[in-house]
Motif scaffolding. Structure first.
Motif, PDB file in Angstrom:
ATOM      1  N   ARG A 105      -0.020  10.138  -4.207  1.00 51.52           N
ATOM      2  CA  ARG A 105       0.289  11.603  -3.991  1.00 51.52           C
ATOM      3  C   ARG A 105       0.597  12.221  -5.413  1.00 51.52           C
ATOM      4  NH1 ARG A 105       4.590  14.748  -5.624  1.00 51.52           N
ATOM      5  NH2 ARG A 105       4.800  16.393  -4.479  1.00 51.52           N
ATOM      6  N   ILE A 152       6.173   4.967   5.125  1.00 52.38           N
ATOM      7  CA  ILE A 152       6.590   4.644   3.756  1.00 52.38           C
ATOM      8  C   ILE A 152       8.241   4.489   3.994  1.00 52.38           C
ATOM      9  CG2 ILE A 152       7.163   5.614   1.555  1.00 52.38           C
ATOM     10  CD1 ILE A 152       4.342   7.088   1.933  1.00 52.38           C
ATOM     11  N   ARG A 161       1.754  18.570  10.844  1.00 48.20           N
ATOM     12  CA  ARG A 161       1.692  17.316  10.036  1.00 48.20           C
ATOM     13  C   ARG A 161       2.312  16.016  10.713  1.00 48.20           C
ATOM     14  NH1 ARG A 161       5.625  16.870   4.693  1.00 48.20           N
ATOM     15  NH2 ARG A 161       6.940  16.324   6.489  1.00 48.20           N
ATOM     16  N   LYS A 209      -4.243  18.109 -10.046  1.00 47.80           N
ATOM     17  CA  LYS A 209      -4.493  19.395  -9.687  1.00 47.80           C
ATOM     18  C   LYS A 209      -4.179  20.370 -10.865  1.00 47.80           C
ATOM     19  CE  LYS A 209      -2.651  21.152  -5.879  1.00 47.80           C
ATOM     20  NZ  LYS A 209      -3.387  21.703  -4.910  1.00 47.80           N
ATOM     21  N   ILE A 218      -2.485  14.739   3.015  1.00 48.54           N
ATOM     22  CA  ILE A 218      -1.739  13.903   2.015  1.00 48.54           C
ATOM     23  C   ILE A 218      -0.904  13.196   2.923  1.00 48.54           C
ATOM     24  CG2 ILE A 218       0.397  15.263   1.617  1.00 48.54           C
ATOM     25  CD1 ILE A 218      -1.569  13.230  -0.937  1.00 48.54           C
ATOM     26  N   GLY A 227      10.075  13.660   3.404  1.00 48.10           N
ATOM     27  CA  GLY A 227       8.988  13.787   4.322  1.00 48.10           C
ATOM     28  C   GLY A 227       8.384  12.533   4.183  1.00 48.10           C
ATOM     29  N   GLN A 228       8.255  11.758   2.906  1.00 47.63           N
ATOM     30  CA  GLN A 228       7.529  10.520   2.988  1.00 47.63           C
ATOM     31  C   GLN A 228       8.082   9.406   3.901  1.00 47.63           C
ATOM     32  OE1 GLN A 228       7.674  10.104  -1.112  1.00 47.63           O
ATOM     33  NE2 GLN A 228       5.617  10.738  -1.404  1.00 47.63           N
ATOM     34  N   LEU A 229       9.789   9.371   4.123  1.00 51.62           N
ATOM     35  CA  LEU A 229      10.428   8.678   4.687  1.00 51.62           C
ATOM     36  C   LEU A 229      10.310   8.820   6.169  1.00 51.62           C
ATOM     37  CD1 LEU A 229      13.309   8.447   2.371  1.00 51.62           C
ATOM     38  CD2 LEU A 229      11.946   6.489   2.709  1.00 51.62           C
ATOM     39  N   GLN A 252      12.326  19.397  -3.689  1.00 53.77           N
ATOM     40  CA  GLN A 252      11.124  19.571  -2.955  1.00 53.77           C
ATOM     41  C   GLN A 252      11.237  18.586  -1.458  1.00 53.77           C
ATOM     42  OE1 GLN A 252       8.206  18.424  -5.938  1.00 53.77           O
ATOM     43  NE2 GLN A 252       7.765  20.283  -6.052  1.00 53.77           N
ATOM     44  N   ARG A 253      12.145  17.985  -1.457  1.00 59.10           N
ATOM     45  CA  ARG A 253      12.541  17.157  -0.161  1.00 59.10           C
ATOM     46  C   ARG A 253      11.308  16.316   0.098  1.00 59.10           C
ATOM     47  NH1 ARG A 253      17.113  20.076   2.459  1.00 59.10           N
ATOM     48  NH2 ARG A 253      17.142  17.983   3.789  1.00 59.10           N
ATOM     49  N   THR A 254      10.457  15.897  -0.985  1.00 58.47           N
ATOM     50  CA  THR A 254       9.086  15.127  -0.965  1.00 58.47           C
ATOM     51  C   THR A 254       9.540  13.694  -0.455  1.00 58.47           C
ATOM     52  OG1 THR A 254       8.297  16.222  -2.741  1.00 58.47           O
ATOM     53  CG2 THR A 254       7.231  14.442  -2.027  1.00 58.47           C
ATOM     54  N   TRP A 287       0.916  -1.334   0.141  1.00 61.41           N
ATOM     55  CA  TRP A 287       0.124   0.157  -0.059  1.00 61.41           C
ATOM     56  C   TRP A 287       0.871   1.363  -0.095  1.00 61.41           C
ATOM     57  CZ3 TRP A 287       0.337   3.719   3.715  1.00 61.41           C
ATOM     58  CH2 TRP A 287       1.173   3.378   4.963  1.00 61.41           C
ATOM     59  N   GLN A 288       1.970   1.197   0.562  1.00 63.00           N
ATOM     60  CA  GLN A 288       2.916   2.196   0.834  1.00 63.00           C
ATOM     61  C   GLN A 288       3.304   2.893  -0.712  1.00 63.00           C
ATOM     62  OE1 GLN A 288       3.379  -0.495   2.697  1.00 63.00           O
ATOM     63  NE2 GLN A 288       4.287   0.095   4.481  1.00 63.00           N
ATOM     64  N   THR A 325       9.990  19.888   5.384  1.00 63.44           N
ATOM     65  CA  THR A 325       9.950  18.721   4.204  1.00 63.44           C
ATOM     66  C   THR A 325       8.521  18.681   3.729  1.00 63.44           C
ATOM     67  OG1 THR A 325       9.721  17.049   5.918  1.00 63.44           O
ATOM     68  CG2 THR A 325      11.953  17.415   4.959  1.00 63.44           C
ATOM     69  N   ARG A 377      -2.417  12.998  -7.556  1.00 66.37           N
ATOM     70  CA  ARG A 377      -3.031  14.177  -7.097  1.00 66.37           C
ATOM     71  C   ARG A 377      -2.473  15.440  -7.491  1.00 66.37           C
ATOM     72  NH1 ARG A 377      -5.465  14.679  -0.719  1.00 66.37           N
ATOM     73  NH2 ARG A 377      -6.130  16.899  -0.982  1.00 66.37           N
ATOM     74  N   VAL A 378      -1.204  15.366  -7.435  1.00 66.82           N
ATOM     75  CA  VAL A 378      -0.513  16.689  -7.983  1.00 66.82           C
ATOM     76  C   VAL A 378      -0.889  16.817  -9.421  1.00 66.82           C
ATOM     77  CG1 VAL A 378       1.644  17.756  -8.511  1.00 66.82           C
ATOM     78  CG2 VAL A 378       1.541  16.462  -6.448  1.00 66.82           C
ATOM     79  N   THR A 398       7.481   8.518   7.764  1.00 70.75           N
ATOM     80  CA  THR A 398       6.148   8.010   7.951  1.00 70.75           C
ATOM     81  C   THR A 398       6.406   6.459   7.783  1.00 70.75           C
ATOM     82  OG1 THR A 398       5.572   7.976   5.524  1.00 70.75           O
ATOM     83  CG2 THR A 398       4.910  10.041   6.648  1.00 70.75           C
ATOM     84  N   ALA A 458       0.463   4.471  -2.097  1.00 71.66           N
ATOM     85  CA  ALA A 458       0.319   5.830  -1.478  1.00 71.66           C
ATOM     86  C   ALA A 458       1.285   6.906  -2.335  1.00 71.66           C
ATOM     87  CB  ALA A 458       0.607   5.797  -0.122  1.00 71.66           C
ATOM     88  N   TYR A 509      -0.127   8.568   4.286  1.00 71.49           N
ATOM     89  CA  TYR A 509       0.919   7.762   4.397  1.00 71.49           C
ATOM     90  C   TYR A 509       1.030   6.824   5.656  1.00 71.49           C
ATOM     91  CZ  TYR A 509       2.976  11.215   1.045  1.00 71.49           C
ATOM     92  OH  TYR A 509       3.327  11.733  -0.094  1.00 71.49           O
ATOM     93  N   PHE A 510      -0.216   6.919   6.389  1.00 70.41           N
ATOM     94  CA  PHE A 510      -0.376   5.920   7.468  1.00 70.41           C
ATOM     95  C   PHE A 510      -1.565   4.793   7.440  1.00 70.41           C
ATOM     96  CE2 PHE A 510       1.861   9.704   8.961  1.00 70.41           C
ATOM     97  CZ  PHE A 510       2.757   8.993   9.452  1.00 70.41           C
TER      98      PHE A 510
END
Lengths: 268, 307
Positions: A18, A109, B151, A25, B103, A103-105, A98-100, A10-11, B90, A21-22, A107, A14, B107-108
């Protein structure tokens, strides 16, 4: 095995969610390139360059109109370029600027999901792009500009998805290696564009050296495989070669991406 | 607190990065409703330790337990309980403030219940409601930090990691973040905090773990850490005064070694007994006596590294 299983966890979905979704938009600008590019290329290559080849091109012992020759090549080239550019520039910007990913890591993910998420997203985006190009080609056929076996167009979709996954894995490899975005020119001019030229996408490979090199080029097999399907209803030989090359690419490049990106992103 | 099982505990954490031993046998414990301050000079291993604790990096050796269970066996389940606010922003620049929270919730798993309501609640609590439709880049530094912390909380974690949460903020924004952290502690969250600001560490931390060169140099309440590492008093006197050789000899004789020199003044951490002895040895010397603070500790740890 652990890394392969991550593709369906699922990760990874996810991460794809993301990116989707971008993309949605910005749908009004996102859908322009796949609609305009084939029209522009058909006009430029088909009507422009094709005007100098009124007798058509010899392909597998028969004469084919240049626009008909180019159309499947355009699908293959779009597959290659969209997947590569998304996993090169798109992924690099998300990773570096963007360091996306960072941020994901933080969580649930993990890096393997980020890698698969990027690959699957590039493949999904590419497939959507190619599907839109396919629709434009259908419109062109309806107005009499093309004569393709359009019944085989749906078969193209899964082939494009798998090919784009492998091309994205190649792009991610460069993303992991290039130090700055300016260095992207190195893989583009040393690998991506040469592969694009030695691929029979826009012109047949008459020279024996180019023909020999193209055997190892998955883009060549993709272009010829799609051409076989859309011009003759059979591209089995090239598609089998393509399947073998894509399997090798995915088996080698995905673990390599994970190893290189672990060092790059986690410093580990 | 001692009767409750720790929320998070780590034993013997070791990490090498690029062939260099960055973290060398770190132990720490954090309970629910407690702020654990992780202190140390640059290069002490704070961020690497924190990154191992929240699962960004894997430890080369050692064990991390959450409520007694080894997290390496169920990393994803463990990470569901964690919220992380990294040192650098981030947040996702492609989304608005509200969308960033939505968003992050995606992630959970299990999915946070009633995400929309939770997002509204966080926007309200962190005073971000006015900016809900704006891109994060439009926010000031203080509000960006608030967004980062909000967040990290969207999925209702039980542990929160804050890596230098107020670096670069003006005093007003720092105080606002402190208030938020205090509120989260009152909610029962276990919080691990790294900071360079000694006043922040002293005000917010219930317990300190001080790292130096990858090892735990001290652990305990701020007061006990200062007492253990520095003594009860700090004597401040000019470093270039005429009594310098005599004071240096006295320090040697008491096994206190080289004094800390800050802006031309010697800062001598002394116990009560040593202070009495010092006063007896130098009755005519003019000096200032003050209680030790975390700045002294930080300098004591940092100076050997920067020398």
């Amino acid at each position: 095995m652990h890394g392969l299983r991550a593709a369906i966890e699922w990760q990874s979905r996810a991460v794809v969610g993301r990116h989707l979704r971008v993309y949605l938009k910005n749908w009004h600008t996102s859908f322009l390139p796949p609609v305009l590019e084939p029209i522009t290329l058909l006009l430029a290559f088909g009507l422009g360059l094709g005007a100098y080849m009124s007798s058509g091109i010899e392909w597998h012992g028969r004469s084919v109109g240049y626009m008909n020759f180019v159309a499947p090549g355009m699908l293959a080239y779009a597959t290659f370029m969209t997947a590569i550019f998304q996993s090169l520039f798109g992924a690099f910007i998300r990773m570096r600027y963007q360091r996306t990913w960072e941020g994901q890591l933080t969580t649930q993910i993990e890096l393997r999901h980020v890698v698969w998420g990027e690959i699957l997203w590039a493949a999904l985006l590419t497939t959507t792009y190619v599907a839109i190009v396919g629709l434009v080609l259908s419109v062109c056929q309806a107005v009499g500009l093309l004569q393709l076996e359009l019944a085989f167009l749906p078969v193209v979709i899964p082939i494009v998805f798998v090919a784009a996954s492998a091309f994205a894995a190649l792009g991610l490899c460069f993303t992991a290696l290039v130090p700055t975005i300016d260095h992207m020119n190195l893989p583009i001019f040393l690998v991506v564009l040469p592969l694009g030229f030695v691929s029979a996408t826009y012109f047949p490979l008459g020279h024996p050296v180019l023909a020999a090199i193209s055997i190892a080029n998955p883009l060549y097999h993709l272009a010829e495989g799609l051409r076989g399907l859309l011009l003759a209803g059979d591209g089995t030989g090239h598609l089998a070669g393509l399947a073998a090359l894509l399997a090798v690419m995915l088996a080698v490049l995905v673990p390599l991406d994970m190893r290189l990106l672990r060092k790059r992103v986690l410093g580990d | 607190m001692s009767g409750m099982p720790p929320l998070l505990e780590a034993h013997g954490l070791v990490k090498r990065l690029g062939g260099r031993l960055v973290v060398d046998g770190v132990d720490l414990v954090c309970h629910g409703g407690q702020v654990l301050g992780l202190l140390g000079p640059n290069g002490a291993g704070k961020t690497t330790t924190l990154r191992m604790l929240y699962g960004f990096l894997s430890a080369d050796a050692g064990v991390i337990r959450f409520e007694g269970a080894d997290v390496s066996r169920q990393l994803s389940r463990f990470k569901r309980q964690l919220g992380v606010c990294t040192q650098e922003d981030t947040f996702d620049g492609d989304f608005t403030v509200r969308e960033n929270l939505e968003i992050a919730a995606s992630y959970f798993r299990p999915r946070p219940p009633a995400v929309g309501r939770r997002v509204d609640e966080l926007l309200e609590r962190f005073a971000l409601a006015t900016y809900a439709g704006d891109k994060p880049e439009a926010l000031s530094g203080g509000f960006r930090r608030r967004l980062m912390i909000a967040r990290a909380l969207v999925h209702r974690p039980r542990m929160l990691f804050l890596d230098e949460p107020t670096t670069g903020l003006d005093p007003q924004a720092r105080v606002a973040v402190w208030d938020l952290v205090n509120g989260l502690r009152a909610d029962g969250l276990g919080i691990v905090l790294t900071t360079h600001y000694m006043d922040e560490a002293e005000r917010l931390s219930d317990v300190l773990t001080v790292l130096a060169q990858g090892k735990v140099a001290a652990h305990g309440t701020p007061k006990s850490v200062l007492g253990d590492m520095l003594g009860e008093h700090v004597v401040v006197l000019p470093a270039d005064g005429p009594s310098r050789p005599a004071v240096a000899t006295w320090l040697d004789a008491h096994g206190l070694g080289e004094p800390l020199t800050v802006l031309g003044a010697w800062h001598l951490p002394l116990s009560g007994e040593q202070l009495a002895d010092f006063a007896h040895a130098f009755p005519a010397l003019r000096y200032e006596v003050r209680p030790p603070n975390l700045d002294d500790l930080f300098l004591k740890l940092a100076l050997p590294c920067t020398a």
